[in-house]
Motif scaffolding. Sequence first.
Motif, PDB file in Angstrom:
ATOM      1  N   UNK B   1       0.821  -1.222   0.000  1.00  0.00           N
ATOM      2  CA  UNK B   1       0.000   0.000   0.000  1.00  0.00           C
ATOM      3  C   UNK B   1       0.845   1.258   0.000  1.00  0.00           C
ATOM      4  N   UNK B   2       2.166   1.087  -0.015  1.00  0.00           N
ATOM      5  CA  UNK B   2       3.007   2.269   0.120  1.00  0.00           C
ATOM      6  C   UNK B   2       3.527   2.814  -1.193  1.00  0.00           C
ATOM      7  N   UNK B   3       3.249   2.117  -2.260  1.00  0.00           N
ATOM      8  CA  UNK B   3       3.577   2.691  -3.560  1.00  0.00           C
ATOM      9  C   UNK B   3       2.819   4.000  -3.683  1.00  0.00           C
ATOM     10  N   UNK B   4       1.611   3.945  -3.196  1.00  0.00           N
ATOM     11  CA  UNK B   4       0.767   5.122  -3.135  1.00  0.00           C
ATOM     12  C   UNK B   4       1.511   6.316  -2.546  1.00  0.00           C
ATOM     13  N   UNK B   5       2.136   6.087  -1.433  1.00  0.00           N
ATOM     14  CA  UNK B   5       2.799   7.184  -0.738  1.00  0.00           C
ATOM     15  C   UNK B   5       4.111   7.572  -1.395  1.00  0.00           C
ATOM     16  N   UNK B   6       4.741   6.588  -2.018  1.00  0.00           N
ATOM     17  CA  UNK B   6       5.960   6.905  -2.764  1.00  0.00           C
ATOM     18  C   UNK B   6       5.620   7.877  -3.899  1.00  0.00           C
ATOM     19  N   UNK B   7       4.514   7.623  -4.562  1.00  0.00           N
ATOM     20  CA  UNK B   7       4.121   8.494  -5.668  1.00  0.00           C
ATOM     21  C   UNK B   7       3.703   9.870  -5.156  1.00  0.00           C
ATOM     22  N   UNK B   8       2.961   9.885  -4.090  1.00  0.00           N
ATOM     23  CA  UNK B   8       2.576  11.176  -3.500  1.00  0.00           C
ATOM     24  C   UNK B   8       3.833  11.957  -3.125  1.00  0.00           C
ATOM     25  N   UNK B   9       4.787  11.268  -2.565  1.00  0.00           N
ATOM     26  CA  UNK B   9       6.033  11.909  -2.154  1.00  0.00           C
ATOM     27  C   UNK B   9       6.776  12.518  -3.330  1.00  0.00           C
ATOM     28  N   UNK B  10       6.875  11.764  -4.390  1.00  0.00           N
ATOM     29  CA  UNK B  10       7.567  12.295  -5.571  1.00  0.00           C
ATOM     30  C   UNK B  10       6.828  13.494  -6.142  1.00  0.00           C
ATOM     31  N   UNK B  11       5.511  13.400  -6.150  1.00  0.00           N
ATOM     32  CA  UNK B  11       4.724  14.504  -6.696  1.00  0.00           C
ATOM     33  C   UNK B  11       4.725  15.719  -5.777  1.00  0.00           C
ATOM     34  N   UNK B  12       5.119  15.525  -4.542  1.00  0.00           N
ATOM     35  CA  UNK B  12       5.163  16.682  -3.630  1.00  0.00           C
ATOM     36  C   UNK B  12       6.316  17.615  -4.009  1.00  0.00           C
TER      37      UNK B  12
END
Lengths: 170, 170
Positions: B1-12
Motif C-alpha cells: 500500500x506504500x507505492x501510493x505514498x511513494x508516488x505522493x512523495x515524488x509529486x510533492x
Amino acid sequence: MSLRHALLGLLSERPASGYDLLKRFETSLANVWPATQSQMYTELSKLSADGLITVSAEGPRGRKEYTLTDEGLTELRHWLTETRPQRNTRSDLLLRVFFLDVLPPEHARGYLAWLADMSQREYEDLRRLEESIDWGDDPLSVNGRIALEYGLRLNAMRREWAEWAADRIG
Amino acid sequence: MSLRHALLGLLSERPASGYDLLKRFETSLANVWPATQSQMYTELSKLSADGLITVSAEGPRGRKEYTLTDEGLTELRHWLTETRPQRNTRSDLLLRVFFLDVLPPEHARGYLAWLADMSQREYEDLRRLEESIDWGDDPLSVNGRIALEYGLRLNAMRREWAEWAADRIG
DNA sequence: CATTGACATGTCAGTTCTGGAACGTCTAAC
DNA sequence: GTTAGACGTTCCAGAACTGACATGTCAATG
C-alpha cells in the motif's frame, strides 16, 4: 515464492503439522519471512499436490502430519545452491526518509529519534532472546545464532545511523 | 500500500507524468521500493480517482501531468506522522541462512562468501554513486544522502557479518 | 522518407498476500 | 457436566504484485 522453501526447510528438520509449523514460524522465521496462517495452509496443500511433501500421519482433530519427500529435499537443496536471492527488499522505513522534508524539521528529527529508539529496543529484545536460549552445537543452533547475530548487528547499525541522520537535519 | 505514498512523495516535489515518475523511480526509490510500470500507472489512476492527485496538464503523445492536491499532501503528511512502518521486511537472504545445514559445510561457506562479495560490490557501487552525484543543500539531496548512507552502512555490516558467519561454520 | 529510439499510456491473466470468518475437536479445570 | 482454551483445518473476498503484451507518437538521424 519462498514461503514454499521456508516450509520445506522446516520440514527438513522433522515432520510436522500445519499447526506445528505455524508455531515454529512465530518463534523463528517470522522475523525474516512473515506469513499468515491462511497462506501457510494453502502452501502446504500445494506442496503436497506437487509431491514435495506428503501426509505421513493423521492425528486427532483432523491433524495432518507432513513429511518431506526426497523430491522436496532435492528442491530445497536446489533452491539453496542454484538460485540467488534477488528481490530487493522493500523498506517502508527508508521510503519515509526520502520524503522527510515535507515535514517540519522537528517532526523529521522526531521520526529518526523514534527509529533509533525502536532499533535500540529491538536490539535489547534480541539480546534477551539470545540469553534465554540454550545454544547447543546442533545445526539449528548454529544457524539460528548466525541469523540472530545479523539482527543484532542490523539494529545496532540502524540506531547509529538514525542518530547520525537526525544530526544532519535542520 | 506504500507505492501510493511513494508516488505522493515524488509529486510533492513537482508535478510529473507517469513516465517521469517511472524514470525518477529507477534512479532513486527503486532501491527501497521496487515497482513495475504497470503498477505505477494503475496506482496513478487510483490516486486520481481518489482525488489525491489531479491531471494538471496534457502534453503530446497523450502525456498526462499529475499534480498533488491539498488532499494528497494531507494524506502524505498523515502517512509520515501518524503511521509507523510495521511490516517486517522479508529477507530471502536470511531465510537461506536458517537452512544452511542441509548443505555440506563447504557449500554453506560458499554461500556466505558469495554474500560477502555481493555486499562488497554493492558497497562500492553506492560509493561510486555517491561520488557521481552533485550533492546540494536542497531537501532532496539531504534525504537522498541519508538514505544512501544507510545503504553503505548496511552493506558494510553485511559483509563483516558474512565473513564472521563463514568462520563459525564447519 | 524511412527507420530508430525515446516518449507515453493502457490492459490483462495469473499469482501471492492479507485479514478475516467459519467450523469442529480434544483436554483440563472448575 | 460444562466450559474455556488450545488444537487444528478450510475457505474466501479483495488487494497487491508480476510479467508480460499492445498501442501509438514524436524527434532526430542517415
